[in-house]
Design a protein around this motif. Structure first.
Motif, mmCIF file in Angstrom:
data_model
loop_
_atom_site.group_PDB
_atom_site.id
_atom_site.type_symbol
_atom_site.label_atom_id
_atom_site.label_comp_id
_atom_site.label_asym_id
_atom_site.label_seq_id
_atom_site.Cartn_x
_atom_site.Cartn_y
_atom_site.Cartn_z
ATOM 1 N N GLN A 186 -7.025 15.023 -12.076
ATOM 2 C CA GLN A 186 -7.584 13.453 -12.012
ATOM 3 C C GLN A 186 -7.911 13.342 -13.607
ATOM 4 N N ILE A 187 -8.405 14.085 -14.254
ATOM 5 C CA ILE A 187 -8.889 13.823 -15.550
ATOM 6 C C ILE A 187 -7.476 13.466 -16.337
ATOM 7 N N GLU A 188 -6.366 14.268 -16.355
ATOM 8 C CA GLU A 188 -5.177 13.724 -17.134
ATOM 9 C C GLU A 188 -4.757 12.186 -16.523
ATOM 10 N N ALA A 189 -4.753 12.121 -15.229
ATOM 11 C CA ALA A 189 -4.445 10.833 -14.862
ATOM 12 C C ALA A 189 -5.208 9.610 -15.580
ATOM 13 N N ASP A 190 -6.568 9.861 -15.539
ATOM 14 C CA ASP A 190 -7.582 9.082 -15.946
ATOM 15 C C ASP A 190 -7.077 8.587 -17.471
ATOM 16 N N TYR A 191 -6.901 9.694 -18.322
ATOM 17 C CA TYR A 191 -6.395 9.187 -19.649
ATOM 18 C C TYR A 191 -5.015 8.488 -19.658
ATOM 19 N N ILE A 192 -4.130 8.798 -19.020
ATOM 20 C CA ILE A 192 -2.778 8.191 -19.019
ATOM 21 C C ILE A 192 -3.046 6.743 -18.680
ATOM 22 N N ALA A 193 -3.889 6.394 -17.660
ATOM 23 C CA ALA A 193 -4.161 5.160 -17.208
ATOM 24 C C ALA A 193 -4.966 4.348 -18.107
ATOM 25 N N GLN A 194 -5.735 4.993 -18.833
ATOM 26 C CA GLN A 194 -6.392 4.292 -19.850
ATOM 27 C C GLN A 194 -5.200 3.633 -20.919
ATOM 28 N N CYS A 195 -4.297 4.576 -21.163
ATOM 29 C CA CYS A 195 -3.217 4.105 -22.021
ATOM 30 C C CYS A 195 -2.289 2.946 -21.368
ATOM 31 N N VAL A 196 -2.246 3.171 -20.139
ATOM 32 C CA VAL A 196 -1.361 2.132 -19.328
ATOM 33 C C VAL A 196 -2.160 0.616 -19.338
ATOM 34 N N TYR A 197 -3.434 0.823 -19.329
ATOM 35 C CA TYR A 197 -4.488 -0.252 -19.157
ATOM 36 C C TYR A 197 -4.396 -0.866 -20.352
ATOM 37 N N THR A 224 -1.938 -0.867 -22.704
ATOM 38 C CA THR A 224 -0.664 -1.274 -22.985
ATOM 39 C C THR A 224 -0.394 -2.602 -22.261
ATOM 40 N N THR A 225 -0.913 -2.556 -20.865
ATOM 41 C CA THR A 225 -0.792 -3.880 -20.084
ATOM 42 C C THR A 225 -1.309 -5.157 -20.742
ATOM 43 N N LEU A 226 -2.625 -4.988 -21.389
ATOM 44 C CA LEU A 226 -3.417 -6.146 -21.708
ATOM 45 C C LEU A 226 -2.987 -6.499 -23.105
ATOM 46 N N LEU A 227 -2.314 -5.361 -23.984
ATOM 47 C CA LEU A 227 -1.909 -5.667 -25.168
ATOM 48 C C LEU A 227 -0.470 -6.548 -25.045
ATOM 49 N N TYR A 228 0.431 -5.867 -24.194
ATOM 50 C CA TYR A 228 1.828 -6.253 -24.282
ATOM 51 C C TYR A 228 2.508 -6.902 -23.116
ATOM 52 N N ALA A 229 1.809 -6.682 -21.970
ATOM 53 C CA ALA A 229 2.214 -7.415 -20.554
ATOM 54 C C ALA A 229 3.770 -6.943 -20.253
ATOM 55 N N TYR A 242 -7.623 -7.798 -12.481
ATOM 56 C CA TYR A 242 -7.605 -8.828 -13.580
ATOM 57 C C TYR A 242 -6.480 -9.632 -13.888
ATOM 58 N N VAL A 243 -5.343 -8.759 -14.088
ATOM 59 C CA VAL A 243 -4.038 -9.604 -14.234
ATOM 60 C C VAL A 243 -3.116 -9.085 -13.254
ATOM 61 N N ALA A 244 -2.200 -9.783 -12.813
ATOM 62 C CA ALA A 244 -1.359 -9.582 -11.771
ATOM 63 C C ALA A 244 -0.088 -8.898 -12.301
ATOM 64 N N THR A 245 0.034 -7.656 -12.137
ATOM 65 C CA THR A 245 1.044 -6.837 -12.755
ATOM 66 C C THR A 245 2.114 -6.715 -11.616
ATOM 67 N N PRO A 246 3.610 -6.534 -12.106
ATOM 68 C CA PRO A 246 4.503 -6.076 -10.998
ATOM 69 C C PRO A 246 3.899 -5.055 -9.878
ATOM 70 N N GLU A 247 4.400 -5.095 -8.910
ATOM 71 C CA GLU A 247 4.135 -3.730 -7.971
ATOM 72 C C GLU A 247 4.047 -2.543 -8.700
#
Length: 292
Positions: free
Chosen positions: A206-217, A219-224, A255-260
């Motif tokens: 769960q902790i590892e997933a949180d860190y990777i999810a922060q990375c994805v978050y 990346t999503t807001l910077l590059y979409a 906050y933003v509509a990503t692909p599924e």
């Protein structure tokens, strides 16, 4: 006509040769030791294809110099692998193989492999992370790498430490960056065992997933991008990707509509062949460009 690829990793080199359609003809791998020993094996492998070899694509561990007008273009620069520091990789290769050479990072090569032959086929924008011994990231937009004065160092983005994690991070430069908190060595130093030896229900995931999810978050807001691909040894744990998707959704809060999410966050379609495939595709591209 053959194309060559060199996936130059910090642990091992993978070399391959393909035909014009990028079908693999031969592939070998060997440990990364000293430059003298390792490059001798590279030369030996490609020597038998020398007459038909049209070009080579290289994806290397880094940091590397990618600026073509730089005096150290083609060098591995400030790597922690001491024997390879300030090593003229491209120059050394050209002394024995007089063909066009495409030069980029190992994670850029993996990103390009997925872009041309994996989950990124038909898309305009792809981001790829490898989460293993280290963490690196690369991005492709409309067939070109996203880079500026140098290549991105996405693996060193700063994160918020999880409230249940007392570990201060393994990165000697930044401590609590993505690599310092989520890479394989950080997991082992924190828990005293390798990631692959943890049970699927270990609460650490769960902790590892949180860190990777922060990375994805981030990346999503910077590059979409249209897709984010998560590769590397740590991501081979089948329970991890669903946890990352859920943690990312919790953070994004619509906050933003990503692909599924099942299409937006994926592990590599090419698995461990993404890097070599990307190198071969880059070799073909540079040969085609030089003919124009």
């Amino acid at each position: 006509m053959y194309y060559g690829g060199i996936e130059a990793g910090g642990t091992k080199f993978v070399c391959g040769v393909s035909d014009n359609e990028l079908n693999l003809v031969e592939r070998i791998s060997f440990p990364t030791t000293t430059p003298t020993e390792t490059m001798a094996q590279v030369r030996t492998f490609f020597k038998k294809y020398q007459e038909e070899l049209a070009g080579i694509g290289v994806g290397s561990f880094g940091p590397i110099d990618i600026q073509t007008d730089s005096l150290t273009y083609g060098y591995i620069t400030t790597t922690p692998k001491v024997a390879w520091q300030n090593y003229d990789f491209v120059g050394t290769l050209k002394k024995t193989l007089e063909v066009p050479i495409a030069w980029t990072t190992d994670v850029n090569a993996a990103c390009f492999g997925e872009y041309v032959a994996g989950h990124g086929q038909g898309l305009k924008s792809v981001v790829y992370y490898t989460i293993g011994t280290g963490v690196g990231g690369g991005a492709v937009l409309n067939g070109r790498f996203v880079e500026g004065f140098s290549h991105p160092e996405m693996g060193h983005m700063l994160l918020q430490r999880h409230q249940k994690d007392a570990y201060l991070g393994n990165c000697p430069f930044h401590g609590e960056c993505l690599e310092g908190l989520a890479a394989g060595p950080a997991i082992e130093k924190r828990l005293g065992k390798k990631a692959q030896n943890l049970t699927a229900d270990d609460p650490f995931w769960q902790i590892e997933a949180d860190y990777i999810a922060q990375c994805v978050y981030n990346t999503t807001l910077l590059y979409a991008p249209e897709i984010i691909i998560l590769g590397g040894g740590v991501m081979k744990q089948p329970q991890l990707l669903p946890l990352v998707r859920q943690a990312f959704a919790d953070k994004l809060k619509g906050y933003v509509a990503t692909p599924e999410l099942s299409a937006y966050l994926k592990t590599p379609a090419l698995e461990d062949d993404a890097g070599l495939t990307g190198c071969l595709a880059l070799a073909k591209e540079i040969v085609v460009c030089e003919k124009l």
